[in-house]
Design an enzyme around this catalytic site. Structure first.
Site, short mmCIF file in Angstrom:
data_model
loop_
_atom_site.label_atom_id
_atom_site.label_comp_id
_atom_site.label_asym_id
_atom_site.label_seq_id
_atom_site.Cartn_x
_atom_site.Cartn_y
_atom_site.Cartn_z
N ASP A 144 -1.94 5.00 -5.53
CA ASP A 144 -0.32 4.60 -5.68
C ASP A 144 0.24 5.68 -6.65
O ASP A 144 1.21 6.19 -5.89
CB ASP A 144 0.25 3.34 -6.20
CG ASP A 144 -0.49 2.70 -5.38
OD1 ASP A 144 -1.75 2.17 -5.77
OD2 ASP A 144 0.22 1.69 -4.87
N LYS A 179 -4.16 0.05 -8.58
CA LYS A 179 -4.59 -1.24 -8.48
C LYS A 179 -5.33 -1.67 -10.05
O LYS A 179 -6.12 -1.51 -10.05
CB LYS A 179 -5.20 -1.89 -7.45
CG LYS A 179 -4.98 -3.41 -7.59
CD LYS A 179 -4.17 -4.14 -7.59
CE LYS A 179 -2.81 -3.86 -6.58
NZ LYS A 179 -1.43 -4.10 -6.90
N GLY A 235 0.66 -1.43 -0.06
CA GLY A 235 -0.07 -0.25 -0.05
C GLY A 235 0.95 0.99 0.03
O GLY A 235 1.83 1.48 0.40
N ARG A 261 10.14 -1.60 -5.55
CA ARG A 261 8.65 -1.75 -6.10
C ARG A 261 8.78 -0.24 -6.07
O ARG A 261 8.99 0.34 -6.38
CB ARG A 261 7.61 -1.86 -5.08
CG ARG A 261 7.48 -3.05 -4.34
CD ARG A 261 6.64 -3.99 -3.55
NE ARG A 261 4.87 -3.35 -4.51
CZ ARG A 261 3.88 -3.29 -4.16
NH1 ARG A 261 3.49 -2.98 -2.85
NH2 ARG A 261 2.79 -3.57 -5.65
N GLN A 279 -6.13 -8.74 -2.53
CA GLN A 279 -6.01 -7.36 -1.47
C GLN A 279 -7.70 -6.80 -0.75
O GLN A 279 -7.93 -6.69 0.45
CB GLN A 279 -5.18 -6.31 -1.51
CG GLN A 279 -3.55 -6.53 -1.40
CD GLN A 279 -3.38 -6.82 -3.04
OE1 GLN A 279 -4.64 -7.25 -3.51
NE2 GLN A 279 -2.29 -6.49 -3.73
O1 MRU Z 1 -0.18 -4.01 -4.75
P1 MRU Z 1 -0.37 -2.54 -3.37
O2 MRU Z 1 -1.45 -3.89 -2.38
O3 MRU Z 1 0.46 -1.92 -2.59
O4 MRU Z 1 -1.04 -1.67 -3.99
C1 MRU Z 1 -1.48 -0.76 -3.15
C2 MRU Z 1 -2.94 -0.01 -3.04
O5 MRU Z 1 -3.01 -1.46 -1.72
C3 MRU Z 1 -3.31 -0.37 -4.37
O6 MRU Z 1 -3.00 0.14 -5.23
C4 MRU Z 1 -3.66 0.64 -3.09
O7 MRU Z 1 -5.34 1.29 -3.63
C5 MRU Z 1 -3.30 2.78 -3.57
S1 MRU Z 1 -3.95 2.85 -1.71
C6 MRU Z 1 -2.06 2.74 -1.19
#
Ligand code: MRU
Length: 369
Positions: free
Chosen positions: A249, A260, A55, A95, A208
């Site tokens: 993100d 996501k 996240g 990441r 998730q």
């Molecule tokens: O791959 P992740 O679980 O780290 O992805 C991030 C997310 O949880 C989502 O894209 C979310 O909607 C963004 S807000 C933290």
């Protein structure tokens, strides 16, 4: 937020031992609640890469704390700066999509540069890491208060009938330090006694939504229903979704939103059905350097095994099963970009605005060049 009635953040420095960072290890949720210790920047980088923590906001906070651990263990000589640069590189490589990670590392490097002695540098790294985490929690709380107005208005328009909100992935408190972004307005509305119900997209391949968002909402007792990723369009066509709230993100200065994988399809369906589509994000998620999300936001590609295998509880143990022909290749794009034209509004810690450069700069005038 509360877990079995006890308040937790997703990441914190151990009270009795300031060289240990503690996390809720999200790989085991919703089946087991596991708190794990991280003692070095290398361990933090692995925890980010392998998604023990995930996240946007949380990986930013983890990166800030990782830099603090690196400073604790760095040699105090001419190699200090080199060790810190190496630590920054490790974290940045973990990441690529969520900009909060790079933002937090940069904040730490700048703060360290302004300090001179080792004692000062350690104090600065500690304070900066705590500040990043505290700010994340405070901003999410404010996002909740601004987003609450939208839910209140919808509830009024519906004469107090249930407000149905669809969300994708986990932009809840597990994705941040506390409160979350997409979920913060929902928690605020629920606390205020507004009748809310959440449609939770399962969010393949790592689920998730099904495992984390559903667990969070269940812990806070917010009514919700898990749906398959493909169900949203059908629900919208039948008037069963009043608004969509998702996280981000990385958001460009023009309001394009990386989130996501699958978010874009929800935005298209919302647009086709006249359903308002909101994105909740703290300003640490805004990449002020870029304007074109599709061309400029790096999209993480993760391992094929996340698509081919599914994890779950089996006779009381967490196990993995193969879903696909063993020999079939799979591709795993982790994020997509929703163009600003499909976004109704951005909910930030300073208020709600249209996804436009001028509007974002109205809320964040210090970013004017
Ligand atoms: O791959 P992740 O679980 O780290 O992805 C991030 C997310 O949880 C989502 O894209 C979310 O909607 C963004 S807000 C933290």
């Amino acid at each position: 937020m509360k877990v079995n009635g006890k308040h937790f953040r997703t990441i914190w420095i151990e009270d009795n031992n300031k060289s240990i960072v503690r996390i809720i290890d999200q790989r085991f949720l919703p089946h087991r609640f596991v708190v794990a210790d991280l003692a070095s920047v290398g361990e933090v980088a692995v925890a980010i890469k392998d998604m023990h923590v995930r996240g946007a906001g949380l990986i930013g906070a983890a990166a800030g704390l990782g830099m603090y651990l690196a400073a604790l263990h760095a040699p105090w000589d001419e190699f200090f700066d080199q060790a810190m640069k190496h630590a920054a590189g490790l974290l940045l490589a973990a990441r690529p999509t969520a900009v909060n990670l790079a933002w937090a590392v940069k904040k730490q490097l700048e703060a360290l540069e302004a300090a001179s002695t080792k004692t000062e540098k350690l104090a600065v790294a500690y304070e900066t890491a705590c500040h990043i985490a505290d700010m994340d929690a405070a901003h999410c709380r404010q996002i909740g208060q601004h987003g609450l107005l939208l839910i209140e208005e919808m509830s009024r328009r519906k004469g107090g009938k249930t407000v149905n909100i669809l969300t994708h992935c986990n932009a809840g408190w597990l994705a941040f330090v506390d409160y979350g972004t997409a979920t913060a307005p929902i928690y605020a509305a629920y606390e205020k006694g507004i009748d809310v119900h959440v449609w939770v997209d399962e969010t393949r391949p790592r689920n998730q939504g099904a495992s984390l968002t559903a667990w969070e909402l269940a812990q806070q007792k917010v009514p919700h229903t898990i749906i398959t990723d493909n169900a949203g369009g059908h629900l919208m066509q039948h008037g069963l979704v009043d608004m969509v709230i998702v996280g981000s993100d990385r958001t460009t200065r023009t309001g394009d939103v990386a989130n996501k994988i699958g978010t874009y399809l929800k935005a298209l369906a919302a647009n086709d059905n006249g359903v308002p589509f909101f994105v909740a994000l703290p300003s640490s998620t805004i990449d002020w350097e870029i304007e074109d999300g599709l061309a400029q936001i790096p999209i993480e590609e993760r391992g094929a095994e996340e698509v081919k295998y599914m994890e779950g509880l089996c006779n009381g143990e967490i196990c993995k099963v193969l879903l696909t022909p063993e020999e079939s290749p799979a591709a795993n794009y982790a994020f997509d970009v929703t163009p600003a034209r499909l976004v109704t509004g951005l909910i930030t810690e300073r208020g709600i605005c249209k996804p436009q450069k001028e509007e974002l700069l109205r809320l964040f005038p210090e970013r004017k060049r």
